[in-house]
Motif scaffolding. Structure first.
Motif, PDB file in Angstrom:
ATOM      1  N   PRO A  11      50.775  47.276  27.625  1.00 57.55           N
ATOM      2  CA  PRO A  11      50.282  45.991  27.105  1.00 57.55           C
ATOM      3  C   PRO A  11      50.141  44.909  28.180  1.00 57.55           C
ATOM      4  N   LEU A  12      50.718  45.126  29.346  1.00 54.52           N
ATOM      5  CA  LEU A  12      50.583  44.161  30.450  1.00 54.52           C
ATOM      6  C   LEU A  12      49.460  44.514  31.413  1.00 54.52           C
ATOM      7  N   GLU A  13      48.785  45.623  31.170  1.00 53.94           N
ATOM      8  CA  GLU A  13      47.763  46.092  32.106  1.00 53.94           C
ATOM      9  C   GLU A  13      46.609  45.107  32.238  1.00 53.94           C
ATOM     10  N   GLU A  14      46.144  44.945  33.474  1.00 56.04           N
ATOM     11  CA  GLU A  14      44.941  44.188  33.762  1.00 56.04           C
ATOM     12  C   GLU A  14      43.833  45.188  34.089  1.00 56.04           C
ATOM     13  N   VAL A  15      42.713  45.070  33.424  1.00 61.27           N
ATOM     14  CA  VAL A  15      41.646  46.067  33.538  1.00 61.27           C
ATOM     15  C   VAL A  15      40.555  45.577  34.489  1.00 61.27           C
ATOM     16  N   GLU A  16      40.238  46.422  35.461  1.00 56.67           N
ATOM     17  CA  GLU A  16      39.206  46.090  36.445  1.00 56.67           C
ATOM     18  C   GLU A  16      37.823  46.074  35.812  1.00 56.67           C
ATOM     19  N   LEU A  17      37.093  44.993  36.053  1.00 51.18           N
ATOM     20  CA  LEU A  17      35.700  44.897  35.619  1.00 51.18           C
ATOM     21  C   LEU A  17      34.756  45.215  36.766  1.00 51.18           C
ATOM     22  N   GLU A  18      35.060  44.661  37.942  1.00 53.10           N
ATOM     23  CA  GLU A  18      34.273  44.966  39.126  1.00 53.10           C
ATOM     24  C   GLU A  18      35.142  44.745  40.354  1.00 53.10           C
ATOM     25  N   SER A  19      34.763  45.416  41.443  1.00 53.25           N
ATOM     26  CA  SER A  19      35.540  45.337  42.674  1.00 53.25           C
ATOM     27  C   SER A  19      34.579  45.260  43.845  1.00 53.25           C
ATOM     28  N   ARG A  20      34.913  44.388  44.817  1.00 51.51           N
ATOM     29  CA  ARG A  20      34.049  44.298  45.994  1.00 51.51           C
ATOM     30  C   ARG A  20      34.901  44.172  47.250  1.00 51.51           C
ATOM     31  N   VAL A  35      39.029  40.956  36.810  1.00 59.16           N
ATOM     32  CA  VAL A  35      39.820  41.724  35.847  1.00 59.16           C
ATOM     33  C   VAL A  35      39.890  41.013  34.503  1.00 59.16           C
ATOM     34  N   VAL A  36      40.192  41.814  33.486  1.00 61.15           N
ATOM     35  CA  VAL A  36      40.493  41.279  32.155  1.00 61.15           C
ATOM     36  C   VAL A  36      42.002  41.278  31.995  1.00 61.15           C
ATOM     37  N   LEU A  37      42.560  40.127  31.635  1.00 59.44           N
ATOM     38  CA  LEU A  37      43.991  39.979  31.446  1.00 59.44           C
ATOM     39  C   LEU A  37      44.411  40.488  30.059  1.00 59.44           C
ATOM     40  N   PRO A  38      45.703  40.663  29.820  1.00 59.27           N
ATOM     41  CA  PRO A  38      46.163  41.166  28.520  1.00 59.27           C
ATOM     42  C   PRO A  38      45.696  40.330  27.323  1.00 59.27           C
ATOM     43  N   ASP A  39      45.472  39.018  27.535  1.00 56.13           N
ATOM     44  CA  ASP A  39      45.028  38.176  26.416  1.00 56.13           C
ATOM     45  C   ASP A  39      43.509  38.132  26.269  1.00 56.13           C
ATOM     46  N   ARG A  45      41.579  39.003  41.253  1.00 50.93           N
ATOM     47  CA  ARG A  45      42.715  39.541  42.004  1.00 50.93           C
ATOM     48  C   ARG A  45      42.219  39.938  43.394  1.00 50.93           C
ATOM     49  N   GLU A  46      42.906  39.423  44.423  1.00 50.31           N
ATOM     50  CA  GLU A  46      42.617  39.795  45.801  1.00 50.31           C
ATOM     51  C   GLU A  46      43.813  40.573  46.336  1.00 50.31           C
ATOM     52  N   TYR A  47      43.541  41.677  47.052  1.00 55.19           N
ATOM     53  CA  TYR A  47      44.650  42.502  47.522  1.00 55.19           C
ATOM     54  C   TYR A  47      44.242  43.294  48.759  1.00 55.19           C
ATOM     55  N   VAL A  48      45.269  43.656  49.517  1.00 55.73           N
ATOM     56  CA  VAL A  48      45.100  44.415  50.748  1.00 55.73           C
ATOM     57  C   VAL A  48      45.263  45.897  50.444  1.00 55.73           C
TER      58      VAL A  48
END
Length: 198
Positions: A11-20, A35-39, A45-48
């Motif tokens: 239920p806490l998962e954030e779902v990827e919509l697109e990534s670049r 991303v789509v948040l749980p609500d 989201r930016e990440y290494v």
């Protein structure tokens, strides 16, 4: 969507919509995802992206542990840490641990044990560090990579723990690996007298 369609969704998962791709470096790559948040709201989201690494708790015949001092440029100082290194593309985890121990310290081990995995920077990186325990060490001579400079030293386990609590060791992978290896080193708990203020 990264989760398996056959698994129950967190239920806490954030779902990827697109990534670049934002940055594509020699070692690190940076991505920015929508991303789509749980609500149901959307966010960024930016990440290494990191290839992963290994860290080795290597026990010498006298019971001391192998450490190294290495300059870490982002913080502009040398750190006291366990032998470790990046996993090369297609490299087996154990092979990487064996290679890094040999290259950095000059030792080979007769016995290896996989201890587990740690995730050092979960807020901004997918990096994982695989933890190995090595014993029955034999010195065969180091083979440092070009441009790699470090000092090899040894600490008795109790001195390593003291170095954590007095601030000489602040490296997360080293602290975590030592904690994970406590049962293998014959430690049940950290003695209270080593904790400041206790």
């Amino acid at each position: 969507m990264r989760s398996s369609p056959h698994s129950e969704r967190d239920p806490l998962e954030e779902v990827e919509l697109e990534s670049r791709s934002v940055y594509d470096g020699v070692l690190l790559k940076v991505r920015q995802d929508r991303v789509v948040l749980p609500d149901g709201a959307e966010s960024v989201r930016e990440y290494v992206c990191h290839p992963g690494a290994v860290v080795v708790i290597a026990v010498l015949p006298d019971g001391s542990l192998l450490f190294e001092r290495q300059f870490r440029y982002p913080l502009r100082r040398a750190f006291l840490e366990l032998p470790a290194g990046k996993i090369d593309a297609g490299e087996e985890l154990l092979g990487c641990a064996q290679r890094e121990l040999r290259e950095e310290t000059g030792y080979e081990a007769g016995a290896w044990l996989y201890v587990g995995v740690m995730h050092p920077c979960i807020g901004y990186s997918d990096e994982r560090i695989e933890v190995f325990f090595a014993r029955d060490l034999i010195h065969v001579g180091d083979a440092l990579d070009d441009g790699e400079f470090l000092e090899v030293l040894s600490l008795q386990p109790q001195d390593a723990i003291a170095a954590i609590f007095d601030g000489r060791i602040t490296d997360a992978k080293t602290i975590t690996a030592l904690f994970r290896a406590m049962p293998l080193l014959g430690w049940n708990i950290v003695p209270a007298e080593t904790v400041p203020g206790v």
